[in-house]
Design a protein around this motif. Structure first.
Motif, PDB file in Angstrom:
ATOM      1  N   LEU A  93     -46.103 -10.818  14.425  1.00 18.66           N
ATOM      2  CA  LEU A  93     -44.838 -11.177  15.069  1.00 18.66           C
ATOM      3  C   LEU A  93     -43.923  -9.954  15.046  1.00 18.66           C
ATOM      4  CD1 LEU A  93     -42.767 -13.225  16.186  1.00 18.66           C
ATOM      5  CD2 LEU A  93     -42.213 -13.784  13.795  1.00 18.66           C
ATOM      6  N   ARG A 125     -56.149  -9.368  27.171  1.00 16.62           N
ATOM      7  CA  ARG A 125     -55.228 -10.303  26.530  1.00 16.62           C
ATOM      8  C   ARG A 125     -55.178 -11.593  27.339  1.00 16.62           C
ATOM      9  NH1 ARG A 125     -49.381  -7.305  27.626  1.00 16.62           N
ATOM     10  NH2 ARG A 125     -49.309  -7.647  29.899  1.00 16.62           N
ATOM     11  N   ALA A 136     -52.576 -14.975  27.612  1.00 14.97           N
ATOM     12  CA  ALA A 136     -51.407 -15.752  27.244  1.00 14.97           C
ATOM     13  C   ALA A 136     -51.691 -17.233  27.524  1.00 14.97           C
ATOM     14  CB  ALA A 136     -50.200 -15.280  28.047  1.00 14.97           C
ATOM     15  N   GLU A 138     -41.378  -9.682  25.566  1.00 14.76           N
ATOM     16  CA  GLU A 138     -41.806 -11.052  25.315  1.00 14.76           C
ATOM     17  C   GLU A 138     -43.017 -11.418  26.164  1.00 14.76           C
ATOM     18  OE1 GLU A 138     -37.602 -13.059  23.775  1.00 14.76           O
ATOM     19  OE2 GLU A 138     -38.549 -13.763  25.619  1.00 14.76           O
ATOM     20  N   GLU A 139     -43.111 -10.838  27.344  1.00 19.65           N
ATOM     21  CA  GLU A 139     -44.260 -11.139  28.209  1.00 19.65           C
ATOM     22  C   GLU A 139     -45.563 -10.502  27.725  1.00 19.65           C
ATOM     23  OE1 GLU A 139     -41.282  -9.930  29.155  1.00 19.65           O
ATOM     24  OE2 GLU A 139     -41.508  -8.391  30.730  1.00 19.65           O
ATOM     25  N   ASP A 140     -45.497  -9.686  26.668  1.00 17.54           N
ATOM     26  CA  ASP A 140     -46.715  -9.140  26.062  1.00 17.54           C
ATOM     27  C   ASP A 140     -47.328 -10.120  25.067  1.00 17.54           C
ATOM     28  OD1 ASP A 140     -45.022  -5.993  25.936  1.00 17.54           O
ATOM     29  OD2 ASP A 140     -46.585  -6.597  27.366  1.00 17.54           O
ATOM     30  N   THR A 141     -46.646 -11.219  24.803  1.00 16.24           N
ATOM     31  CA  THR A 141     -47.165 -12.217  23.878  1.00 16.24           C
ATOM     32  C   THR A 141     -48.476 -12.790  24.396  1.00 16.24           C
ATOM     33  OG1 THR A 141     -44.986 -12.827  23.041  1.00 16.24           O
ATOM     34  CG2 THR A 141     -46.724 -14.477  22.836  1.00 16.24           C
ATOM     35  N   GLN A 154     -53.601 -12.387  17.474  1.00 11.30           N
ATOM     36  CA  GLN A 154     -52.394 -12.887  18.127  1.00 11.30           C
ATOM     37  C   GLN A 154     -51.263 -11.877  18.023  1.00 11.30           C
ATOM     38  OE1 GLN A 154     -51.677 -16.048  19.728  1.00 11.30           O
ATOM     39  NE2 GLN A 154     -49.798 -14.941  20.281  1.00 11.30           N
ATOM     40  N   VAL A 155     -50.644 -11.583  19.151  1.00 11.56           N
ATOM     41  CA  VAL A 155     -49.433 -10.769  19.202  1.00 11.56           C
ATOM     42  C   VAL A 155     -48.315 -11.652  19.756  1.00 11.56           C
ATOM     43  CG1 VAL A 155     -48.283  -8.799  20.286  1.00 11.56           C
ATOM     44  CG2 VAL A 155     -50.652  -8.585  19.490  1.00 11.56           C
ATOM     45  N   THR A 156     -47.250 -11.785  18.989  1.00  6.92           N
ATOM     46  CA  THR A 156     -46.110 -12.585  19.409  1.00  6.92           C
ATOM     47  C   THR A 156     -44.869 -11.713  19.394  1.00  6.92           C
ATOM     48  OG1 THR A 156     -47.096 -14.590  18.471  1.00  6.92           O
ATOM     49  CG2 THR A 156     -44.735 -14.639  18.961  1.00  6.92           C
ATOM     50  N   VAL A 157     -44.216 -11.626  20.546  1.00  8.56           N
ATOM     51  CA  VAL A 157     -42.997 -10.830  20.676  1.00  8.56           C
ATOM     52  C   VAL A 157     -41.842 -11.802  20.892  1.00  8.56           C
ATOM     53  CG1 VAL A 157     -41.846  -8.940  21.869  1.00  8.56           C
ATOM     54  CG2 VAL A 157     -44.361  -8.999  21.720  1.00  8.56           C
ATOM     55  N   SER A 158     -40.957 -11.857  19.921  1.00  8.94           N
ATOM     56  CA  SER A 158     -39.873 -12.833  19.981  1.00  8.94           C
ATOM     57  C   SER A 158     -38.722 -12.383  19.106  1.00  8.94           C
ATOM     58  CB  SER A 158     -40.369 -14.203  19.524  1.00  8.94           C
ATOM     59  OG  SER A 158     -39.307 -15.126  19.461  1.00  8.94           O
TER      60      SER A 158
END
Length: 125
Positions: A10, A37, A39, A86-89, A120-124
């Motif tokens: 994260l 990736r 999503a 965020e769209e890289d999540t 998992q990659v979460t950008v937030s």
């Protein structure tokens, strides 16, 4: 053939991560090594492709922000993710293909023979 992806997590927008993918065998066993990736609710998309004796290619959406590199001695490829949005999540996967394929097909998931389990990659914020 085994591939093990790691390094996800994260991170806040604008942050960075480095993903790793360790693969079995030798670099010479594969003509292409790639990162994809996926999503939620979307198709798996190609992010970067490392091709033997050619320049690494990137999807337009990540050019200038992501960098793929390799350490042949360790049988490992890396994906440096900078300026994350965020769209890289997504879940990020590494994959390999034994035989050479034309450039137009290299970002197609169906072209790849073996896959890692994903990280998992979460950008937030």
């Amino acid at each position: 053939v085994q591939l093990q992806a790691s390094g996800g997590g994260l991170v806040q927008p604008g942050g960075s991560l480095r993903l790793s993918c360790a693969y079995s065998g030798s670099t010479l066993d594969y003509w292409h090594i790639a990162w994809f990736r996926q999503a939620p609710g979307k198709e798996r998309e190609g992010v970067s492709v490392l091709t033997r004796r050619e320049a690494t290619r990137y999807a337009d959406s990540v050019k200038g922000r992501f960098t793929m590199s390799s350490d042949n001695a360790k049988n490992t490829v890396y994906l440096q993710l900078n300026d994350l949005k965020e769209e890289d999540t997504a879940v990020y996967y590494c994959a390999v293909r034994r035989n050479r394929v034309v450039l137009s097909a290299r970002f197609s998931a169906v072209q790849y023979d073996y896959w890692g389990q994903g990280t998992q990659v979460t950008v937030s914020s």
